[in-house]
Design a protein around this motif. Structure first.
Motif, PDB file in Angstrom:
ATOM      1  N   ASN A 146       0.817 -10.519  -3.657  1.00 32.78           N
ATOM      2  CA  ASN A 146       0.559  -9.175  -4.161  1.00 32.78           C
ATOM      3  C   ASN A 146       0.590  -8.168  -3.013  1.00 32.78           C
ATOM      4  O   ASN A 146       0.982  -7.015  -3.194  1.00 32.78           O
ATOM      5  CB  ASN A 146      -0.776  -9.120  -4.901  1.00 32.78           C
ATOM      6  CG  ASN A 146      -0.851  -7.951  -5.834  1.00 32.78           C
ATOM      7  OD1 ASN A 146       0.150  -7.361  -6.202  1.00 32.78           O
ATOM      8  ND2 ASN A 146      -2.059  -7.622  -6.240  1.00 32.78           N
ATOM      9  N   VAL A 188       2.760  -4.688  -2.775  1.00 32.90           N
ATOM     10  CA  VAL A 188       2.232  -3.384  -2.360  1.00 32.90           C
ATOM     11  C   VAL A 188       3.054  -2.836  -1.202  1.00 32.90           C
ATOM     12  O   VAL A 188       3.333  -1.633  -1.133  1.00 32.90           O
ATOM     13  CB  VAL A 188       0.736  -3.493  -1.994  1.00 32.90           C
ATOM     14  CG1 VAL A 188       0.226  -2.229  -1.347  1.00 32.90           C
ATOM     15  CG2 VAL A 188      -0.079  -3.839  -3.228  1.00 32.90           C
ATOM     16  N   TRP A 211      -3.620  -4.813  -9.330  1.00 35.99           N
ATOM     17  CA  TRP A 211      -4.699  -4.215  -8.553  1.00 35.99           C
ATOM     18  C   TRP A 211      -5.975  -5.048  -8.693  1.00 35.99           C
ATOM     19  O   TRP A 211      -6.657  -5.333  -7.709  1.00 35.99           O
ATOM     20  CB  TRP A 211      -4.934  -2.785  -9.033  1.00 35.99           C
ATOM     21  CG  TRP A 211      -6.064  -2.089  -8.355  1.00 35.99           C
ATOM     22  CD1 TRP A 211      -5.999  -1.391  -7.180  1.00 35.99           C
ATOM     23  CD2 TRP A 211      -7.426  -2.031  -8.790  1.00 35.99           C
ATOM     24  NE1 TRP A 211      -7.235  -0.905  -6.866  1.00 35.99           N
ATOM     25  CE2 TRP A 211      -8.139  -1.284  -7.833  1.00 35.99           C
ATOM     26  CE3 TRP A 211      -8.109  -2.543  -9.888  1.00 35.99           C
ATOM     27  CZ2 TRP A 211      -9.492  -1.033  -7.947  1.00 35.99           C
ATOM     28  CZ3 TRP A 211      -9.457  -2.289 -10.000  1.00 35.99           C
ATOM     29  CH2 TRP A 211     -10.134  -1.545  -9.037  1.00 35.99           C
ATOM     30  N   GLN A 246      -5.736  -8.352  -6.845  1.00 29.32           N
ATOM     31  CA  GLN A 246      -5.855  -8.139  -5.401  1.00 29.32           C
ATOM     32  C   GLN A 246      -7.314  -7.970  -5.002  1.00 29.32           C
ATOM     33  O   GLN A 246      -7.766  -8.529  -4.005  1.00 29.32           O
ATOM     34  CB  GLN A 246      -5.042  -6.906  -4.990  1.00 29.32           C
ATOM     35  CG  GLN A 246      -4.934  -6.698  -3.516  1.00 29.32           C
ATOM     36  CD  GLN A 246      -3.956  -7.624  -2.850  1.00 29.32           C
ATOM     37  OE1 GLN A 246      -3.326  -8.458  -3.478  1.00 29.32           O
ATOM     38  NE2 GLN A 246      -3.830  -7.492  -1.555  1.00 29.32           N
ATOM     39  N   ARG A 247      -8.063  -7.208  -5.780  1.00 37.62           N
ATOM     40  CA  ARG A 247      -9.475  -6.968  -5.455  1.00 37.62           C
ATOM     41  C   ARG A 247     -10.321  -8.228  -5.635  1.00 37.62           C
ATOM     42  O   ARG A 247     -11.180  -8.533  -4.811  1.00 37.62           O
ATOM     43  CB  ARG A 247     -10.059  -5.848  -6.321  1.00 37.62           C
ATOM     44  CG  ARG A 247      -9.433  -4.488  -6.127  1.00 37.62           C
ATOM     45  CD  ARG A 247      -9.238  -4.158  -4.652  1.00 37.62           C
ATOM     46  NE  ARG A 247      -8.632  -2.875  -4.411  1.00 37.62           N
ATOM     47  CZ  ARG A 247      -7.344  -2.661  -4.195  1.00 37.62           C
ATOM     48  NH1 ARG A 247      -6.498  -3.668  -4.236  1.00 37.62           N
ATOM     49  NH2 ARG A 247      -6.886  -1.461  -3.945  1.00 37.62           N
TER      50      ARG A 247
END
Length: 101
Positions: A72, A76, A14, A17-18
């Motif tokens: 990624n 997801v 996560w 990804q951010r």
């Protein structure tokens, strides 16, 4: 019921990804700004010349950001189809190794 936060593979995926998404947005704004205002002298010219005058540097930065972000995203996408937690972990590390190569 309170849910306990996990600090495992999912949290790192996560976070990756951010961070890559944020850096890609910054890259996009710098790129568009550079193309639009390339004839105007600014304090940022030194940085922009390093990034965008040498096409190899800009492409390298872009590839380093896009590969983990895209891989990624595939992970997801697989999670949306309901794969197990163990399979998620395996998929994350498989795609990470694939992205490195």
């Amino acid at each position: 019921m309170e849910q306990e936060r996990g600090y495992g593979t999912g949290m790192w995926a996560w976070l990756l990804q951010r961070i890559t998404g944020f850096l890609l947005v910054i890259y996009l704004f710098i790129h568009v700004w550079w193309l639009h205002f390339s004839d105007i002298k600014t304090p940022f010219d030194f940085l922009l010349n390093i990034l965008f005058t040498s096409g190899r540097t800009a492409v390298l930065i872009l590839v380093v950001l896009i590969i983990p972000h895209a891989l990624n995203g595939f992970r997801v996408f697989a999670i949306d189809f309901g794969i197990s937690e163990k399979a998620q972990r395996i998929l994350f590390w498989t795609l990470t190794v694939f992205g490195i190569f």
